[in-house]
Design a protein around this motif. Sequence first.
Motif: not given
Length: 266
Positions: A4-10, A56-70
Amino acid sequence: MTAPAPPILPLRIDGEGAALVCVPPISGSPYAYPPLARHVQGRPMVALEAPGFDDDSDPVDSLPALSTAFIRAVRTGWPADRYVLLGWSMGGAVAFDMAHRLRAAEVRIPMLILVDAIAPGRVRHPTGRARVRQFVSDLLEGVGMPLSGIDAALAAVPDGVDATGTLTTLMEYGIFPEGFDEATLLGRYRVFDAHVTALSRHRATSGYDGPVSVLRARDSDPELMSWEGLATDVREEVIPGDHYSIWKGDGLVALSRTVQRALANT
């Protein structure tokens, strides 16, 4: 599965130049970055929060997937044709991967800032009880609490107890911040554990030719922080202190000044 797209905090919505996008460390928490925003002036700043850290999102255990979500979060929440990326600790490895992907999508990255970030593949990551200990140490260092009680508390945990049981026992020893409940503690560990797995599996893409500023804490191992084999335009500066103290007091002032210099002409 798509993360999921994670929060972005200004952190600052006004200013000139490319927005400074701050990628969280292994904890997934963005909360090291607001103090930096108070010192680094003149440009927009945002921070990212990892999935599962405070939702409540599941943590991401793949760095490319985390990068893509960010990237999806940044491109949706702060659309622009260029960004400066900054990542501390594991956030450096993720920011490096994000920079590759954004440049491939023809988004400009005028500067990539890696703050005390170990290059991927340089260390073997802990397993079992050693992983729990690293999590506890990271958590306590982050809130400025002493580490002196960790090993004694761990010694009292019987062999064969899993991470959940170990952390529950450690709570009984009172080594965590007051008011830190079991559900929060176990949730934080799930994120940490997923991120260690992501780092353990990841091998960075070499050949990055954009400007990279490596800001290393003086007490950190320079060999582990060397990115020269992965990027061709690397400039290193050393900040007095260790991995955590550079975010506090005089260390933060020195770090902020160095970040401000790296941002010049971007």
